[in-house]
Design a protein around this motif. Structure first.
Motif, PDB file in Angstrom:
ATOM      1  N   SER A   1      22.406 -27.566   5.248  1.00  0.00           N
ATOM      2  CA  SER A   1      22.243 -26.776   6.480  1.00  0.00           C
ATOM      3  C   SER A   1      22.815 -25.371   6.277  1.00  0.00           C
ATOM      4  N   ALA A   2      22.578 -24.513   7.262  1.00  0.00           N
ATOM      5  CA  ALA A   2      23.031 -23.109   7.138  1.00  0.00           C
ATOM      6  C   ALA A   2      24.554 -23.021   7.047  1.00  0.00           C
ATOM      7  N   VAL A   3      25.246 -23.840   7.863  1.00  0.00           N
ATOM      8  CA  VAL A   3      26.717 -23.806   7.838  1.00  0.00           C
ATOM      9  C   VAL A   3      27.240 -24.340   6.504  1.00  0.00           C
ATOM     10  N   GLU A   4      26.632 -25.431   6.033  1.00  0.00           N
ATOM     11  CA  GLU A   4      27.049 -25.988   4.736  1.00  0.00           C
ATOM     12  C   GLU A   4      26.833 -24.964   3.616  1.00  0.00           C
ATOM     13  N   GLN A   5      25.686 -24.289   3.697  1.00  0.00           N
ATOM     14  CA  GLN A   5      25.375 -23.274   2.685  1.00  0.00           C
ATOM     15  C   GLN A   5      26.450 -22.183   2.681  1.00  0.00           C
ATOM     16  N   GLU A   6      26.849 -21.783   3.882  1.00  0.00           N
ATOM     17  CA  GLU A   6      27.879 -20.746   4.008  1.00  0.00           C
ATOM     18  C   GLU A   6      29.187 -21.209   3.346  1.00  0.00           C
ATOM     19  N   GLN A   7      29.550 -22.476   3.569  1.00  0.00           N
ATOM     20  CA  GLN A   7      30.803 -22.981   3.003  1.00  0.00           C
ATOM     21  C   GLN A   7      30.701 -23.115   1.477  1.00  0.00           C
ATOM     22  N   TRP A   8      29.540 -23.577   0.985  1.00  0.00           N
ATOM     23  CA  TRP A   8      29.345 -23.658  -0.472  1.00  0.00           C
ATOM     24  C   TRP A   8      29.533 -22.270  -1.088  1.00  0.00           C
ATOM     25  N   GLN A   9      28.963 -21.285  -0.433  1.00  0.00           N
ATOM     26  CA  GLN A   9      29.046 -19.930  -0.990  1.00  0.00           C
ATOM     27  C   GLN A   9      30.477 -19.391  -0.938  1.00  0.00           C
ATOM     28  N   LYS A  10      31.215 -19.722   0.124  1.00  0.00           N
ATOM     29  CA  LYS A  10      32.621 -19.316   0.187  1.00  0.00           C
ATOM     30  C   LYS A  10      33.421 -19.924  -0.954  1.00  0.00           C
ATOM     31  N   LEU A  11      32.975 -21.107  -1.382  1.00  0.00           N
ATOM     32  CA  LEU A  11      33.672 -21.779  -2.486  1.00  0.00           C
ATOM     33  C   LEU A  11      33.192 -21.269  -3.850  1.00  0.00           C
ATOM     34  N   GLY A  12      32.245 -20.340  -3.838  1.00  0.00           N
ATOM     35  CA  GLY A  12      31.775 -19.719  -5.086  1.00  0.00           C
ATOM     36  C   GLY A  12      30.644 -20.464  -5.764  1.00  0.00           C
ATOM     37  N   TYR A  13      29.890 -21.275  -4.990  1.00  0.00           N
ATOM     38  CA  TYR A  13      28.801 -22.064  -5.592  1.00  0.00           C
ATOM     39  C   TYR A  13      27.444 -21.504  -5.187  1.00  0.00           C
ATOM     40  N   ASP A  14      26.526 -21.435  -6.180  1.00  0.00           N
ATOM     41  CA  ASP A  14      25.141 -21.112  -5.851  1.00  0.00           C
ATOM     42  C   ASP A  14      24.343 -22.424  -5.791  1.00  0.00           C
ATOM     43  N   GLU A  15      23.012 -22.319  -5.583  1.00  0.00           N
ATOM     44  CA  GLU A  15      22.194 -23.526  -5.407  1.00  0.00           C
ATOM     45  C   GLU A  15      22.270 -24.450  -6.617  1.00  0.00           C
ATOM     46  N   ALA A  16      22.180 -23.863  -7.822  1.00  0.00           N
ATOM     47  CA  ALA A  16      22.136 -24.690  -9.038  1.00  0.00           C
ATOM     48  C   ALA A  16      23.455 -25.447  -9.227  1.00  0.00           C
TER      49      ALA A  16
END
Lengths: 136, 464
Positions: free
Chosen positions: A59-74
């Motif tokens: 989801s959009a919120v999960e994506q935001e948190q993944w990115q805060k943790l320094g992770y991209d899609e791959a």
């Protein structure tokens, strides 16, 4: 019952006994590496794919948190797609249960035999008089 | 008299100092465990999802409440170094005692190795963040274990006073993180409504997550290792232990609440330092520093307590000749089990360097679990062999036999949880204890003085 006089162990024997337990620990640490039954099914041979956040069901919120943790899609896909497989092998389950129950049965049974020796040596063989003592 | 005194060989044996109070007992128990809130508990999220981990937290909390109640009653009566090992010797018998001694040594030494690895990895991470990429964590692992072993060698009072201070800091760090996450304004920083999902593996995943749910509390039973060194065991051990389990229940709930409100469950399930990551997401640099220090302190406190407990269990086995008598010595000046402390240093370091962190952690958890299974059997026998009116207890736990039966049932559930994902490790570790037991019966028991195995001033047990 006569008092049991234990054997005296020399230093060499003490060293060998200590090493035996250590070797046994290391062997049991390494055994699982040679067995294949652990079930974390990492897709190590997975082909390289291009992922999107949508295809990963993020989801959009999960994506935001993944990115805060320094992770991209791959990078996130590697974690998201690594799943446990809880298929139960009834035979292995039965063997495991038998081993655990058998272990406790064996330990308690032998301990009980040894414990009777300890009590007899400590309190003497005359159980009736000691029973009276216990109830006082 | 030689410089050191072997307690096993000298009937006029010197004893350890009785210098500890309930705060030290709390520091020993919570100190060992609190690192589990900073890392480790979150692997239960990988096995069962965020809600699965919460259920595991509460179910395993119930398991440990039973452990604390049972342990407090028996330890308030059996005040001797070795804790559960000494209980087993007096209540079940020598082979069980040998096994329980091994459970304790293995659980604590392997946990100590994992703690030292965490310190090493954190130091490497800090070095990388400050421009020194590729710093090896291994010297930090060795230094941590060596320094803590030195502290333990010099005396238990200083060891556990240090543990009290750093454990309290680590606990306050969790409270600071909770406050920093602004819990009164859901949706502002904490995003539970967006991040919490259904159970990803269904209820089987919830059961599976019980395995790593043990990390929330693993080691709290170590409080009774201090029984021979507290000023009033009957009062201090129950106070310290039950205070410890309440502290951990609070810390575990706060940890789960903050971490699941900040991180997707898949990330959380494999994070090495989830609370530090949580502070990073919040983006408050002061909080990050507090959590970094808190994580370091929690790992150090845990390793410190583990050295204390493993050495006392090993010492007790040496004193009773279950292991070589050479280990059953107390330092004539510091009054610590110094040979056991020194002997276990290279062993902990070598466990840390095997590169098998998964196996090492699983070995530690399972050794603890086997010990809890023993406790439920032990409690039933204790009440049967010495009913309440026969020997005086410092503490009597309520509702017997319900806690013992609940504990046994929950242990069975955690064995099943471990089977789900770590079945090979489970069988391998059971093989270790079976072979060790056979070795004890066939080889070691010939060196054991039978009558000396019962040292408590109790009457003859009923049925014997």
């Amino acid at each position: 019952m006569s008092t049991y006089i234990p054997k005296i162990q020399h230093k060499r024997g003490q060293l060998i006994d200590s090493l035996f337990i250590l070797v046994l620990v290391y062997v049991s640490l390494y055994i699982p590496l040679f067995l294949e039954s652990d079930t974390k099914s990492a897709e190590e041979t997975a082909t390289v794919q291009s992922y999107t956040w949508e295809s990963l069901g993020v989801s959009a919120v999960e994506q935001e948190q993944w990115q805060k943790l320094g992770y991209d899609e791959a990078a996130a896909a590697e974690i998201i797609n690594d799943k446990f497989d809880y298929t139960i092998d009834p035979l292995m389950l039965a063997i495991t249960a038998l081993v655990i129950i058998g272990y406790f049965f064996f330990v308690i049974r032998i301990s009980d035999r040894q414990y009777r020796e300890v009590i007899e040596e400590k309190f003497g063989a005359d159980e009736t008089s000691s029973k009276q003592e216990a109830t006082q | 008299m030689t410089a050191e005194t072997s307690a096993a060989e000298n009937p006029q044996r010197i004893s350890m100092f009785k210098v500890l109070n309930p705060f030290h007992v709390w520091a020993l128990g919570v100190g060992i465990v609190l690192v589990g809130e900073f890392m480790g508990w979150n692997f239960s999220v990988a096995k069962g999802g965020a809600y699965g981990a919460l259920i595991a937290c509460w179910v395993i909390g119930l398991l440990y409440s039973c452990v604390a109640m049972i342990d407090s009653e028996v330890t308030s009566t059996v005040a001797a170094a070795g804790g559960q090992y000494t209980q087993a010797k007096h209540i079940i018998g020598p082979l069980m005692a040998f096994n329980v001694g091994l459970f304790l040594v293995m659980a604590y030494t392997m946990l100590e190795a994992a703690d030292a690895l965490i310190v090493g990895d954190l130091m490497s991470a800090v070095a990388a963040a400050t421009g020194y990429e590729g710093l090896s964590p291994q010297p930090f692992v060795v230094l941590t274990i060596a320094f803590l072993a030195w502290l333990n060698y010099r005396g238990v009072f200083m060891t556990l006073t240090v543990n009290f201070v750093i454990t309290l800091f680590a606990f306050l760090a969790i409270i600071a993180l909770f406050i920093g996450a602004d819990p009164l304004n859901p949706g502002n920083i904490l995003r539970h409504s967006d991040l919490l999902t259904e159970l990803p593996y269904g209820w089987i995943g919830v059961v599976a997550s019980l395995q790593f749910g043990m990390w929330y509390y693993l080691g709290i039973e170590g409080t009774c290792q201090a029984a021979e060194e507290v000023r009033s065991a009957g009062r201090s051990i129950p106070l310290g232990t039950i205070g410890g389990i309440l502290t951990l229940l609070v810390a575990a709930s706060l940890t789960w609440y903050v971490a699941t409100g900040l991180m997707p469950w898949q990330y959380l399930g494999q994070a090495a330092t989830p609370l530090y990551d949580a502070a990073s997401i919040i983006g408050n640099p002061s909080l990050q520093v507090v959590l970094f220090i808190g994580t370091m302190f929690a790992a150090i406190a845990s390793a410190n307590g583990c050295i204390n407990d493993a050495a006392r269990a090993w010492f007790s086995m040496g004193r009773d000749r279950y292991m070589p008598t050479w280990f059953g010595a107390i330092h004539p000046h510091y009054r610590t089990p110094f040979r056991a402390i020194i002997f276990l240093i290279p062993i902990a370091v070598s466990f840390a360097f095997t590169g098998l962190l998964d196996q090492v952690i699983t070995f530690s958890i399972l050794s603890g679990l086997l010990g809890y299974t023993f406790m439920s059997i032990n409690m039933m026998r204790f009440r049967k062999m010495w009913p309440l009116d026969v020997i005086k207890r410092g503490y009597i736990h309520p509702f017997h036999p319900i806690p013992a039966l609940v504990l046994l049932g929950l242990c069975a559930a955690v064995y099943f949880a471990t089977f789900l994902g770590y079945g090979a490790s489970l069988l391998s570790i059971m093989a270790f204890y079976i072979v060790a037991s056979a070795w004890f019966v066939m080889r070691r028991y010939q060196f054991v003085k039978r009558g000396d195995q019962f040292t408590m001033p109790w009457p003859r047990p009923r049925g014997y």
